[in-house]
Write an enzyme that holds these catalytic residues in place. Structure first.
Site, PDB file in Angstrom:
ATOM      1  N   TYR A   1      -6.226  69.864  27.236  1.00 25.09           N
ATOM      2  CA  TYR A   1      -6.458  68.805  28.221  1.00 25.09           C
ATOM      3  C   TYR A   1      -7.609  67.913  27.507  1.00 25.09           C
ATOM      4  O   TYR A   1      -8.851  68.375  27.291  1.00 25.09           O
ATOM      5  CB  TYR A   1      -6.776  69.252  29.490  1.00 25.09           C
TER       6      TYR A   1
ATOM      7  N   TYR B   1      -1.375  77.282  27.123  1.00 28.43           N
ATOM      8  CA  TYR B   1      -2.524  77.440  26.961  1.00 28.43           C
ATOM      9  C   TYR B   1      -3.030  78.747  27.648  1.00 28.43           C
ATOM     10  O   TYR B   1      -2.537  79.124  28.746  1.00 28.43           O
ATOM     11  CB  TYR B   1      -3.493  76.199  27.324  1.00 28.43           C
TER      12      TYR B   1
ATOM     13  N   ARG C   1      -0.987  80.164  30.638  1.00 26.15           N
ATOM     14  CA  ARG C   1      -0.158  79.466  31.330  1.00 26.15           C
ATOM     15  C   ARG C   1       0.968  78.722  30.568  1.00 26.15           C
ATOM     16  O   ARG C   1       0.889  78.195  29.671  1.00 26.15           O
ATOM     17  CB  ARG C   1      -0.968  78.306  32.045  1.00 26.15           C
TER      18      ARG C   1
ATOM     19  N   HIS D   1       3.656  73.198  31.218  1.00 24.37           N
ATOM     20  CA  HIS D   1       3.937  72.524  32.262  1.00 24.37           C
ATOM     21  C   HIS D   1       3.325  71.181  32.257  1.00 24.37           C
ATOM     22  O   HIS D   1       2.362  70.872  31.701  1.00 24.37           O
ATOM     23  CB  HIS D   1       3.402  73.341  33.478  1.00 24.37           C
TER      24      HIS D   1
ATOM     25  N   HIS E   1       1.580  68.588  35.290  1.00 23.18           N
ATOM     26  CA  HIS E   1       1.221  68.491  36.453  1.00 23.18           C
ATOM     27  C   HIS E   1       1.769  67.023  37.175  1.00 23.18           C
ATOM     28  O   HIS E   1       1.761  65.858  36.442  1.00 23.18           O
ATOM     29  CB  HIS E   1      -0.258  68.359  36.791  1.00 23.18           C
TER      30      HIS E   1
END
Ligand code: FE
Length: 222
Positions: A99, A138, A148, A151, A153
């Protein structure tokens, strides 16, 4: 300052738990008295034309690294009525699973062509559309080796309500062991995007993710 109940600090430098600790007993607001999701968006949600396309920082910049995908869907109420003019914001990790955020300390590669956030208003039929880069999975908890699954958000704002959810991808190895998925239970299946072929040569694959606010078939919100 009067302290009621147990104080929960977030970390050693956190000194705001006083303010975040309720002063009075918590009371459950009856269902009928809770605010409904109102499809009204104040003027401050002025989005810019290219904010639906996360694959480029701006139209004149190169494409980000990774597989470009389309994410589309319809925002609906419990009764199936489309919700127009709701603000939908998305954010996801880049192709490498990183991110662009100060709290992402993974050290994974940043992509100078991937900002990782976008936003649109739903149209008159409640539809939204984004292009983004297929996110990398990640390692969320290096201490216990917990990954995780990939995905995206999503935040949905309308009136005074803001709902946050995540779209998952079908067939990912770490889907089942994901703490969020376990929390969702049966609702997890509704939070998986449905892949579709798209004739658009600019994207590899599309995912349909309809968002339902309220009712038995509601999308799972955090
Ligand atoms: Fe995430």
């Amino acid at each position: 300052m009067t302290k009621l109940g147990r104080q929960i600090g977030i970390g050693p430098t956190d000194n705001t738990s006083d303010q975040r600790t309720p002063r009075q007993r918590l009371r459950l607001i009856p269902e009928a008295a809770r605010a409904s999701f109102v499809p009204f968006v104040p003027a401050r949600y002025a989005t810019r034309a290219h904010e639906w396309d996360l694959t480029r920082i701006s139209p004149d910049r190169p494409r980000a690294t990774g597989s470009p995908i389309e994410v589309t869907g319809t925002l609906k109420t419990e009764s199936g009525t489309p919700v127009r003019n709701a603000l939908i914001e998305i954010w996801n990790a880049n192709h490498h699973g990183r991110y662009r955020h100060i709290e992402d300390q993974s050290g994974l590669q940043l992509d100078e062509n991937f900002f990782g956030m976008g936003r649109v208003l739903t149209d008159d039929d409640g539809n939204y559309r984004f292009w983004t880069i297929s996110p990398g999975a990640y390692l969320a908890r290096p201490d216990i080796g917990r990954w995780r699954p990939k995905h995206i958000h999503l935040s949905i704002s309308g009136g005074s309500s803001r709902l946050i959810t995540q779209m998952y991808f079908p067939g990912e190895a770490s889907n089942e062991s994901d703490p969020m998925a376990i929390l969702m239970g049966d609702a997890f299946q509704r939070n998986i995007g449905k892949p579709y072929e798209t004739p658009d040569i600019d994207v590899d694959l599309g995912y349909q993710f309809d968002i339902v606010v309220g009712g038995r078939n509601a999308t799972y919100f955090e």
